[in-house]
Design a protein around this motif. Sequence first.
Motif, PDB file in Angstrom:
ATOM      1  N   GLU A  78       1.040  -1.089   0.218  1.00 15.69           N
ATOM      2  CA  GLU A  78      -0.377  -0.057   0.019  1.00 15.69           C
ATOM      3  C   GLU A  78       1.211   1.451  -0.230  1.00 15.69           C
ATOM      4  N   THR A  81     -14.341  -2.399  -0.399  1.00 14.72           N
ATOM      5  CA  THR A  81     -14.417  -1.390   0.397  1.00 14.72           C
ATOM      6  C   THR A  81     -13.776   0.399  -0.357  1.00 14.72           C
ATOM      7  N   PHE A  97     -12.187   3.632  -1.558  1.00 19.91           N
ATOM      8  CA  PHE A  97     -11.261   4.663  -0.632  1.00 19.91           C
ATOM      9  C   PHE A  97     -11.650   5.920  -1.115  1.00 19.91           C
ATOM     10  N   ARG A  98     -12.031   6.567  -2.327  1.00 20.09           N
ATOM     11  CA  ARG A  98     -12.966   7.684  -2.509  1.00 20.09           C
ATOM     12  C   ARG A  98     -14.371   7.639  -4.397  1.00 20.09           C
ATOM     13  N   VAL A 119     -14.058  10.272   0.752  1.00 19.17           N
ATOM     14  CA  VAL A 119     -12.995   9.775   1.504  1.00 19.17           C
ATOM     15  C   VAL A 119     -12.792   9.080   2.844  1.00 19.17           C
ATOM     16  N   MET A 120     -12.674   7.824   2.219  1.00 17.64           N
ATOM     17  CA  MET A 120     -12.392   6.572   3.688  1.00 17.64           C
ATOM     18  C   MET A 120     -14.397   6.845   4.311  1.00 17.64           C
ATOM     19  N   GLY A 121     -15.473   6.411   4.031  1.00 15.82           N
ATOM     20  CA  GLY A 121     -16.334   7.085   4.607  1.00 15.82           C
ATOM     21  C   GLY A 121     -16.813   8.471   5.305  1.00 15.82           C
ATOM     22  N   GLY A 150     -11.605   1.879  -5.496  1.00 16.71           N
ATOM     23  CA  GLY A 150     -11.957   0.779  -3.890  1.00 16.71           C
ATOM     24  C   GLY A 150     -11.005   0.187  -4.244  1.00 16.71           C
TER      25      GLY A 150
END
Length: 153
Positions: A2, A87, A89-90, A109-111, A135
């Motif tokens: 990552e 998931t 991410f953006r 961004v991330m929720g 994501g």
Amino acid sequence: EEHGTGGAHGDHGGHGSSHGSGHGDTHDAPEPGQGHSRGHGHGSGSESRHDSRVNSFSIVREGEADPDKFRRWWMLHVMSMHPAFGTLFRIKGIMAIRGNPRKRVFHAVMGVGEEEDAAPWAEGERKVSKMVFIGKSIDQDFLRQGFESIFED
């Protein structure tokens, strides 16, 4: 691997403190297998340093979304998406919402998301809604079906 978290990539053009590992003792005339392409935590030349499960896709749809259906889809199925569907991410988007004369702009961004009205739709302009998702292991069908369900023909 990552990226974007700092760690071993420090301040040295993306290679930081781990730069020396795997190089041998010097930078002079490396032995085979000890060249500059090794030791950066990126794997050998035949391996990818990026996770192939991370991807992006977009959805584009002409028409106006029902405001209640949109709000429910956005909160329950996008911002609180179950991990079984991936998931996120953006997220970025511009929506045409029925009853709103302005373009509605979304990003998250991330929720953590924000939304606001932007410029009004011009007279005669086609009302086209667009969403971009970035994501990991995203179930595109799940998001596409939900997105389609918020529009009234």
